[in-house]
Design an enzyme around this catalytic site. Sequence first.
Site, PDB file in Angstrom:
ATOM      1  CE  LYS A   9      -2.070  -1.107   3.868  1.00  0.00           C
ATOM      2  NZ  LYS A   9      -1.384  -2.370   4.159  1.00  0.00           N
ATOM      3  NE  ARG A  83      -4.744  -1.601   9.566  1.00  0.00           N
ATOM      4  CZ  ARG A  83      -3.634  -1.080   9.058  1.00  0.00           C
ATOM      5  NH1 ARG A  83      -3.602   0.162   8.644  1.00  0.00           N
ATOM      6  NH2 ARG A  83      -2.558  -1.798   8.987  1.00  0.00           N
ATOM      7  NE  ARG A 122       7.721  -2.767   6.045  1.00  0.00           N
ATOM      8  CZ  ARG A 122       6.424  -2.584   6.212  1.00  0.00           C
ATOM      9  NH1 ARG A 122       5.752  -1.867   5.337  1.00  0.00           N
ATOM     10  NH2 ARG A 122       5.806  -3.143   7.224  1.00  0.00           N
ATOM     11  NE  ARG A 155       6.321  -0.637  10.126  1.00  0.00           N
ATOM     12  CZ  ARG A 155       5.231  -0.537   9.375  1.00  0.00           C
ATOM     13  NH1 ARG A 155       5.245   0.182   8.279  1.00  0.00           N
ATOM     14  NH2 ARG A 155       4.118  -1.154   9.698  1.00  0.00           N
ATOM     15  NE  ARG A 166       1.778  -5.082  10.987  1.00  0.00           N
ATOM     16  CZ  ARG A 166       2.815  -4.690  10.249  1.00  0.00           C
ATOM     17  NH1 ARG A 166       4.016  -5.129  10.527  1.00  0.00           N
ATOM     18  NH2 ARG A 166       2.635  -3.844   9.266  1.00  0.00           N
TER      19      ARG A 166
HETATM   20  P1  AP5 Z   1       4.863  -1.638   1.805  1.00  0.00           P
HETATM   21  O1  AP5 Z   1       4.519  -0.755   0.654  1.00  0.00           O
HETATM   22  O2  AP5 Z   1       5.642  -1.048   2.914  1.00  0.00           O
HETATM   23  O3  AP5 Z   1       3.541  -2.356   2.345  1.00  0.00           O
HETATM   24  P2  AP5 Z   1       2.298  -1.768   3.149  1.00  0.00           P
HETATM   25  O4  AP5 Z   1       1.083  -2.437   2.587  1.00  0.00           O
HETATM   26  O5  AP5 Z   1       2.305  -0.273   3.175  1.00  0.00           O
HETATM   27  O6  AP5 Z   1       2.640  -2.374   4.559  1.00  0.00           O
HETATM   28  P3  AP5 Z   1       2.520  -1.774   6.026  1.00  0.00           P
HETATM   29  O7  AP5 Z   1       3.182  -2.791   6.896  1.00  0.00           O
HETATM   30  O8  AP5 Z   1       3.013  -0.374   6.135  1.00  0.00           O
HETATM   31  O9  AP5 Z   1       1.010  -1.800   6.196  1.00  0.00           O
HETATM   32  P4  AP5 Z   1       0.276  -2.017   7.489  1.00  0.00           P
HETATM   33  O10 AP5 Z   1      -1.061  -1.818   6.950  1.00  0.00           O
HETATM   34  O11 AP5 Z   1       0.374  -3.245   8.270  1.00  0.00           O
HETATM   35  O12 AP5 Z   1       1.010  -1.018   8.465  1.00  0.00           O
HETATM   36  P5  AP5 Z   1       0.625   0.440   8.893  1.00  0.00           P
HETATM   37  O13 AP5 Z   1       1.875   1.196   8.933  1.00  0.00           O
HETATM   38  O14 AP5 Z   1      -0.532   0.935   8.122  1.00  0.00           O
HETATM   39  O15 AP5 Z   1       5.620  -2.918   1.221  1.00  0.00           O
HETATM   40  C1  AP5 Z   1       6.139  -3.922   2.065  1.00  0.00           C
HETATM   41  C2  AP5 Z   1       7.505  -4.413   1.519  1.00  0.00           C
HETATM   42  O16 AP5 Z   1       7.303  -5.098   0.297  1.00  0.00           O
HETATM   43  C3  AP5 Z   1       8.496  -3.287   1.211  1.00  0.00           C
HETATM   44  O17 AP5 Z   1       9.787  -3.721   1.519  1.00  0.00           O
HETATM   45  C4  AP5 Z   1       8.363  -3.066  -0.316  1.00  0.00           C
HETATM   46  O18 AP5 Z   1       9.563  -2.620  -0.866  1.00  0.00           O
HETATM   47  C5  AP5 Z   1       8.001  -4.465  -0.792  1.00  0.00           C
HETATM   48  N1  AP5 Z   1       7.054  -4.450  -1.907  1.00  0.00           N
HETATM   49  C6  AP5 Z   1       5.964  -3.644  -2.039  1.00  0.00           C
HETATM   50  N2  AP5 Z   1       5.287  -3.945  -3.156  1.00  0.00           N
HETATM   51  C7  AP5 Z   1       5.964  -4.980  -3.747  1.00  0.00           C
HETATM   52  C8  AP5 Z   1       5.754  -5.763  -4.922  1.00  0.00           C
HETATM   53  N3  AP5 Z   1       4.690  -5.531  -5.736  1.00  0.00           N
HETATM   54  N4  AP5 Z   1       6.640  -6.751  -5.206  1.00  0.00           N
HETATM   55  C9  AP5 Z   1       7.693  -6.999  -4.395  1.00  0.00           C
HETATM   56  N5  AP5 Z   1       7.953  -6.304  -3.268  1.00  0.00           N
HETATM   57  C10 AP5 Z   1       7.092  -5.302  -2.933  1.00  0.00           C
HETATM   58  O19 AP5 Z   1       0.090   0.172  10.379  1.00  0.00           O
HETATM   59  C11 AP5 Z   1       0.953  -0.201  11.434  1.00  0.00           C
HETATM   60  C12 AP5 Z   1       0.117  -0.393  12.703  1.00  0.00           C
HETATM   61  O20 AP5 Z   1      -0.539   0.851  13.038  1.00  0.00           O
HETATM   62  C13 AP5 Z   1      -1.033  -1.410  12.590  1.00  0.00           C
HETATM   63  O21 AP5 Z   1      -0.593  -2.715  12.840  1.00  0.00           O
HETATM   64  C14 AP5 Z   1      -1.983  -0.887  13.683  1.00  0.00           C
HETATM   65  O22 AP5 Z   1      -1.536  -1.237  14.975  1.00  0.00           O
HETATM   66  C15 AP5 Z   1      -1.856   0.622  13.550  1.00  0.00           C
HETATM   67  N6  AP5 Z   1      -2.840   1.187  12.601  1.00  0.00           N
HETATM   68  C16 AP5 Z   1      -2.564   1.830  11.422  1.00  0.00           C
HETATM   69  N7  AP5 Z   1      -3.700   2.222  10.829  1.00  0.00           N
HETATM   70  C17 AP5 Z   1      -4.713   1.823  11.632  1.00  0.00           C
HETATM   71  C18 AP5 Z   1      -6.130   1.913  11.552  1.00  0.00           C
HETATM   72  N8  AP5 Z   1      -6.730   2.498  10.509  1.00  0.00           N
HETATM   73  N9  AP5 Z   1      -6.868   1.375  12.563  1.00  0.00           N
HETATM   74  C19 AP5 Z   1      -6.279   0.785  13.628  1.00  0.00           C
HETATM   75  N10 AP5 Z   1      -4.941   0.662  13.764  1.00  0.00           N
HETATM   76  C20 AP5 Z   1      -4.172   1.173  12.783  1.00  0.00           C
END
Ligand code: AP5
Length: 227
Positions: A9, A83, A122, A155, A166
Amino acid sequence: MLGAPGAGKGTQCKRLVARYGIAHLSSGDILRKERAQGSELGRKAQAYMDRGALVPDELIIDMMKKAIDQAPEAGFVLDGFPRTLKQASALDQVLDVAGVRLDAVFNLEVDDAIIEDRMSGRRSCPTCGAVYHIRNLKPKREGFCDHDGTALVLRPDDELEVVRQRLVAYHQQTRPLIDYYKGRGILYQIDANDGVDVVDIQLQKIIDSLAKAGKGAVDQADGKAVV
Ligand code: AP5
């Protein structure tokens, strides 16, 4: 932008932001910033994030409402929010009040086995938030950010045990949003098992055709646009 943790994402949102000049409203990035600043919200969110659970809806809804209210006129892409169904319904109300239409919801579909590999590989920049992968998306100089030279880190919530938690939270609480937005006729399913460029092209085609049809995120003259 919907999708499991590690689905890509953030990676895709950064490309949309660069291409269309819109803002990137990432709930995860905002929470990590709050934590780094030691704010009350950051302290409250910390325990949930570290064990791979979702932060309570009330905290997230308030936080994202502020972010949307402050977003620039050029528009924005939401990443990691909503979410839960409660967050989705709160978002509807916030957008209603702001007079903004939700044009498209993209669901990045990735197999869980691929997710674990993406997360373990990552590496993130603690200064600017840029995201790399040790094999798929390498920085120019190994271990250091291309933009500001900061040493890249794993991270804390990318440890395998936490990633698995997660994924559980995602399947139980976030996947119902797919049907929620399907029912509204604005859901686009994206096969995100492919490489970054292939996924990017799929998104680009849909957004550009929405824009041509006058529903697009980038062509709206009547206010903020949302992807
Ligand atoms: P990346 O683009 O970083 O993936 P992402 O989907 O953004 O992953 P996140 O871990 O950031 O999402 P998340 O939803 O769990 O975490 P968030 O920070 O929102 O890609 C991942 C890796 O793969 C990278 O190394 C990239 O280079 C590689 N890659 C990407 N695309 C690729 C492809 N096509 N092919 C190959 N490699 C690829 O949330 C963290 C925490 O915050 C949650 O666990 C929760 O506790 C809290 N939180 C956040 N938002 C909310 C909410 N709305 N409600 C409640 N809690 C929340």
